[in-house]
Scaffold this motif. Structure first.
Motif, short mmCIF file in Angstrom:
data_model
loop_
_atom_site.label_atom_id
_atom_site.label_comp_id
_atom_site.label_asym_id
_atom_site.label_seq_id
_atom_site.Cartn_x
_atom_site.Cartn_y
_atom_site.Cartn_z
N THR A 263 48.60 4.77 -26.84
CA THR A 263 48.21 5.68 -25.78
C THR A 263 49.28 5.16 -24.72
O THR A 263 49.69 4.11 -24.33
CB THR A 263 46.86 5.51 -25.27
N ASP A 265 49.68 5.48 -20.08
CA ASP A 265 48.96 5.64 -18.91
C ASP A 265 49.97 6.56 -18.06
O ASP A 265 51.00 6.76 -18.29
CB ASP A 265 48.30 4.37 -18.35
N SER A 266 49.19 6.72 -16.77
CA SER A 266 50.11 7.48 -15.89
C SER A 266 51.18 6.97 -14.93
O SER A 266 52.02 7.62 -14.41
CB SER A 266 49.10 8.19 -14.46
N TYR A 271 49.97 1.41 -24.42
CA TYR A 271 49.08 0.33 -24.58
C TYR A 271 48.80 0.55 -26.43
O TYR A 271 48.97 1.77 -26.90
CB TYR A 271 47.78 0.70 -24.20
N LYS A 282 49.87 -4.35 -24.06
CA LYS A 282 50.32 -3.67 -22.87
C LYS A 282 51.89 -3.68 -22.81
O LYS A 282 52.22 -5.06 -22.86
CB LYS A 282 49.76 -3.87 -21.39
N ILE A 304 42.42 6.20 -23.19
CA ILE A 304 42.35 5.78 -21.55
C ILE A 304 41.80 7.00 -20.88
O ILE A 304 41.82 8.12 -21.10
CB ILE A 304 43.65 5.28 -21.39
N SER A 306 40.26 8.94 -16.93
CA SER A 306 41.07 9.03 -15.94
C SER A 306 40.59 8.20 -14.56
O SER A 306 41.00 8.18 -13.40
CB SER A 306 40.82 10.84 -15.17
N GLY A 308 41.10 4.88 -15.17
CA GLY A 308 41.71 3.58 -15.85
C GLY A 308 41.01 2.65 -16.67
O GLY A 308 41.42 1.67 -16.57
N ILE A 310 40.26 1.59 -20.56
CA ILE A 310 40.64 1.80 -21.91
C ILE A 310 39.50 1.35 -22.89
O ILE A 310 38.53 0.69 -22.80
CB ILE A 310 41.69 0.78 -22.14
N ILE A 332 45.50 -1.86 -15.37
CA ILE A 332 45.66 -0.45 -16.18
C ILE A 332 45.88 0.63 -15.10
O ILE A 332 45.14 0.57 -14.02
CB ILE A 332 44.29 -0.40 -16.84
N ALA A 334 45.48 4.91 -14.44
CA ALA A 334 44.60 5.96 -15.02
C ALA A 334 45.44 6.88 -16.12
O ALA A 334 46.65 6.78 -16.01
CB ALA A 334 44.18 7.02 -14.00
N ALA A 335 44.61 7.37 -16.73
CA ALA A 335 45.21 8.61 -17.80
C ALA A 335 46.06 9.47 -17.13
O ALA A 335 45.37 9.93 -16.01
CB ALA A 335 44.31 9.07 -18.71
#
Length: 624
Positions: A263, A265-266, A271, A282, A304, A306, A308, A310, A332, A334-335
């Motif tokens: 996946t 993240d933003s 990950y 990561k 993940i 919104s 942050g 997982i 981490i 957020a998504a």
């Protein structure tokens, strides 16, 4: 042993990518289009969520907008729901359709599972379970687009199935050998990680398949970033491949042992859930790898949220690990916020009114404050929907073209990826813009009015209207003039014009300057002057435009008609001109004997049009 079941039990062939929230985490490039890096990240720790049980052998994981976790449990043949506080319930007792391989969720909270029995199950938020549609052979990964279309990667039949919201199933296209993961980009292209052929297939919305690029050994999970780069988790070579939109492949970084899920993240960090080393890696966008945290036994799916956090679904320990803020190593983000569902468009006169679907609230980035709507066929044509409004108008469109529209939600510092396009609409032709004020030349009970086009579409005709009285005339074509007749001489008039084409009628122009119709030729002050040495006629001719004025004084008619004098004058413009018609010596001699009964004819010849004649009678008394 059944081949499908054998595939499920062999560790190297268990699927990786699963869904995230209302946007599919397997489709993680339905990400932020603006690429803004969030301002802060969260340090990590493992929480007591590890102890939260699921059904037996969870192989898929997804999350809804409220933070509830759902797992597809292969061996217990059911779905578990875990609340944010860690309370687990069985969402449905059992599947009649066979073990679930993978899971995703739509914007209404409906759960979809891809099942070993070659179909898709739908579970409503209230727990009602139905078989949605059949798929290809052994659907092992599932994703959903923002229009609600479901896609499955079918590992034995080597193809992708598309299921519409209405349940209509088609085989979208073939893939490489043994597709084990699936994702989708903001243009609607599908990508599959092909485990046995070590490559990625790209399938256009129209179903055209190409091999995008090769990967390292046995790609089993896939995701995509906001720039369109593809990432695969390669379970045998223990690393991640990065594939650019142009198809250039590099090894981004190593992972833990046997990565099964991936996946993003933003901030663009990758990950992986590492099945054999029981941890999460990561990988930064620059390719630096760290072990983020340990998990329970055999993490096989990852997502993940919104905020942050997982989550991993742990196949052998039958539970979910949560990796969240609290003082561990690494950080981490957020998504990425979910992208909106497809907007709807209604065509108008060279415009379209586009209504956007409400996007979900991100725990990290908040609620959308606005939406940016863009025409797919011409990115320069756009508009902004400012909440609480739900629609805006895209103007300046061509009536000869069809358009579709996408929307992006703007949340705090983040702009989402574009939605899938709306249905196609074709604008109608817009009416012309209001023409400029016409120009007018007054005539004898008439006015000639000249019109021209405004700045908008070309008119096919114009309607000219006089005020007062409302008399009209029509001009055909893009410009020109027409004659308004029946006007009253001596009365001031103004004139307006409206332009018309196939799209309708324009608004009215501004009024022209006032003009007063008058006779084209007026003869005034006609009189004779007779003295001892001269005899002549004098008059004043008033004309309304340029031309030539002639005057003749005669007696009799027919063969007995006699001309006594002539006069001529060139009128260079509208105005008053004095005429002098000299009777000469013969006239003076005649007047000594008797009176002279004259017919005085004045003629005005214009440069165009018929001549205008005025006749008067004048008797000159005998003069001794």
């Amino acid at each position: 042993m059944n081949r499908k079941f054998e595939q499920r039990l062999v560790p190297a062939t268990v699927p990786g990518v699963r869904a995230f929230g209302l946007a599919v985490i397997a489709a993680a490039a339905l990400l932020a289009g603006a690429g803004v890096i969030p301002a802060s990240a969260l340090a990590t720790t493992i929480t007591p969520f590890n102890l939260t049980p699921t059904g037996i052998a969870p192989t898929g994981i997804t999350i809804d907008s409220a933070g509830n976790i759902y797992t597809a449990n292969y061996s217990s043949n059911n779905v578990s729901k875990i609340t944010p506080s860690g309370v687990t319930t069985t969402l449905n007792a059992t599947f009649t359709d066979g073990p679930p391989n993978a899971i995703t969720i739509d914007s209404a909270g409906n759960i979809y599972t891809a099942n070993l029995s070659d179909n898709v199950t739908k579970i409503t938020p209230s727990g009602v379970t139905t078989t949605l549609a059949a798929t290809g052979d052994n659907p092992i990964a599932i994703t959903i687009d923002s229009a609600g279309n479901i896609y499955t990667a079918n590992s034995i039949s080597n193809n992708v199935t598309k299921i519409t919201p209405a349940g209509v199933t088609t085989t979208l296209a073939a893939t490489g050998d043994n597709p084990r993961a699936i994702t989708i980009d903001s243009a609607g292209n599908i990508y599959t990680a092909n485990y046995s052929s070590n490559n990625v297939s790209k399938i256009t919305p129209g179903g055209v398949t190409t091999t995008l690029a090769a990967t390292e050994d046995n790609p089993i999970a896939i995701t995509i970033d906001s720039a369109g780069n593809i990432y695969t988790a390669n379970s045998i070579s223990n690393n991640v491949s990065k594939i650019t939109p142009a198809g250039v492949t590099t090894t981004l970084a190593a992972t833990g042992d046997n990565p099964r899920a991936i996946t993003i993240d933003s901030a663009g960090n990758i990950y992986t859930a590492n099945y054999s080393s029981n941890n999460v890696s990561k990988i930064t966008p620059g390719g630096v790898t760290t072990t983020l945290a340990a998990t329970e036994d055999n993490p096989i799916a990852i997502t993940i949220d919104s905020a942050g956090n997982i989550y991993t679904a742990n196949q052998s320990s039958n539970n979910v690990s949560k990796i969240s803020a609290g003082g561990g190593t690494g950080d981490i983000f957020a998504a990425p916020p979910a992208r909106p569902s497809a907007p709807t468009a209604v065509a108008g006169a060279e415009l379209a009114t586009v209504t956007v679907a409400a996007n979900v609230v991100s725990m990290r980035y908040g609620a959308p404050s606005s939406y940016t709507v863009t025409a797919v066929e011409d990115a320069s044509k756009s508009c902004v929907v400012t909440v609480p409004a739900t629609s805006c108008q895209v103007s300046g469109l061509s009536s000869a073209s069809s358009y579709t529209f996408t929307s992006r939600a703007n949340l705090n510092i983040w702009q989402t990826a574009a939605s899938v396009p709306s249905s196609s609409v074709t604008p109608t032709l817009a009416p012309p813009s209001a023409p400029p004020a016409p120009t007018v030349v007054a005539g004898d009970g008439t006015a000639r009015v000249t019109v021209a086009a405004g700045s908008g579409n070309t008119p096919a005709s114009y309607t000219v209207t006089a005020s007062p009285g409302g008399r009209t005339c029509t001009v055909t074509g893009a410009a020109g003039s027409c004659l308004v007749s029946g006007l009253t001489n001596g009365t001031p008039y103004t004139f307006t014009a409206t332009a018309t084409n196939a799209g309708g009628m324009s608004s009215s122009s501004a009024a022209s300057s006032a003009v007063t119709p008058r006779p084209t030729l007026t003869v005034q002050r006609l009189k004779a002057k007779v003295g001892r040495s001269s005899a002549y006629l004098s008059s004043r001719a008033i004309v309304t435009l340029a031309g030539k004025i002639t005057q003749r004084a005669t007696t009799g008619s027919g063969r007995k008609k006699k001309t006594w004098c002539k006069a001529a004058k060139t009128a260079t413009a509208a105005g008053s001109y004095t005429l002098k018609c000299n009777l000469g010596a013969k006239g003076r001699s005649h007047l000594r004997r008797q009176a002279l009964k004259l017919t005085v004819t004045t003629v005005f010849r214009r440069s165009t049009g018929a001549a205008v004649t005025k006749s008067s009678r004048l008797t000159i008394k005998r003069s001794r």
